[in-house]
Design a protein around this motif. Sequence first.
Motif, PDB file in Angstrom:
ATOM      1  N   THR A   7       0.843  -1.195   0.000  1.00 43.25           N
ATOM      2  CA  THR A   7       0.000   0.000   0.000  1.00 43.25           C
ATOM      3  C   THR A   7       0.883   1.251   0.000  1.00 43.25           C
ATOM      4  OG1 THR A   7      -0.101   0.179   2.399  1.00 43.25           O
ATOM      5  CG2 THR A   7      -1.769  -1.222   1.322  1.00 43.25           C
ATOM      6  N   PRO A   8       0.316   2.383  -0.428  1.00 42.72           N
ATOM      7  CA  PRO A   8       1.099   3.622  -0.376  1.00 42.72           C
ATOM      8  C   PRO A   8       1.606   3.959   1.019  1.00 42.72           C
ATOM      9  CG  PRO A   8      -0.796   3.915  -1.798  1.00 42.72           C
ATOM     10  CD  PRO A   8      -0.949   2.569  -1.128  1.00 42.72           C
ATOM     11  N   GLU A  24       4.311  12.912   0.257  1.00 48.90           N
ATOM     12  CA  GLU A  24       3.046  12.175   0.235  1.00 48.90           C
ATOM     13  C   GLU A  24       2.529  11.914  -1.178  1.00 48.90           C
ATOM     14  OE1 GLU A  24      -1.389  12.392   2.195  1.00 48.90           O
ATOM     15  OE2 GLU A  24       0.204  13.640   3.004  1.00 48.90           O
ATOM     16  N   GLU A  25       2.749  12.831  -2.093  1.00 51.15           N
ATOM     17  CA  GLU A  25       2.256  12.641  -3.465  1.00 51.15           C
ATOM     18  C   GLU A  25       3.006  11.542  -4.221  1.00 51.15           C
ATOM     19  OE1 GLU A  25       5.217  16.072  -3.628  1.00 51.15           O
ATOM     20  OE2 GLU A  25       3.475  15.612  -2.385  1.00 51.15           O
ATOM     21  N   HIS A  27       3.864   8.530  -2.665  1.00 48.17           N
ATOM     22  CA  HIS A  27       3.603   7.246  -2.012  1.00 48.17           C
ATOM     23  C   HIS A  27       2.994   6.225  -2.972  1.00 48.17           C
ATOM     24  CE1 HIS A  27       3.427   9.106   2.316  1.00 48.17           C
ATOM     25  NE2 HIS A  27       4.569   9.363   1.686  1.00 48.17           N
ATOM     26  N   ALA A  28       1.956   6.609  -3.694  1.00 48.76           N
ATOM     27  CA  ALA A  28       1.274   5.670  -4.594  1.00 48.76           C
ATOM     28  C   ALA A  28       2.188   5.232  -5.737  1.00 48.76           C
ATOM     29  CB  ALA A  28       0.003   6.298  -5.147  1.00 48.76           C
ATOM     30  N   ALA A  31       4.781   2.780  -4.406  1.00 48.34           N
ATOM     31  CA  ALA A  31       4.155   1.486  -4.126  1.00 48.34           C
ATOM     32  C   ALA A  31       3.916   0.717  -5.422  1.00 48.34           C
ATOM     33  CB  ALA A  31       2.844   1.681  -3.371  1.00 48.34           C
ATOM     34  N   ALA A  32       3.429   1.394  -6.461  1.00 49.00           N
ATOM     35  CA  ALA A  32       3.184   0.738  -7.748  1.00 49.00           C
ATOM     36  C   ALA A  32       4.485   0.248  -8.377  1.00 49.00           C
ATOM     37  CB  ALA A  32       2.468   1.698  -8.693  1.00 49.00           C
TER      38      ALA A  32
END
Length: 69
Positions: A7-8, A24-25, A27-28, A31-32
């Motif tokens: 997860t992010p 924070e921007e 994180h996703a 994770a990907a």
Amino acid sequence: MPATELTPLEAARWAARAGLTLPEERHAAVAATAEHIHSVVAVLRELDFADLPPAGAYSAGEERRDAAV
């Protein structure tokens, strides 16, 4: 390898654990990317290299060049 996706929030936690500041921007995206790397490594682990000689058996100095330039 874990059966669940990263997860992010977990990506941010692992980055912090490694001493990296992860906005924070990102994180996703991190994770990907980590999930993609894990999927590629999983495929590589399934390959059978039993019939290949070890890397130490290769000698770059033995290359034969017979092509005309």
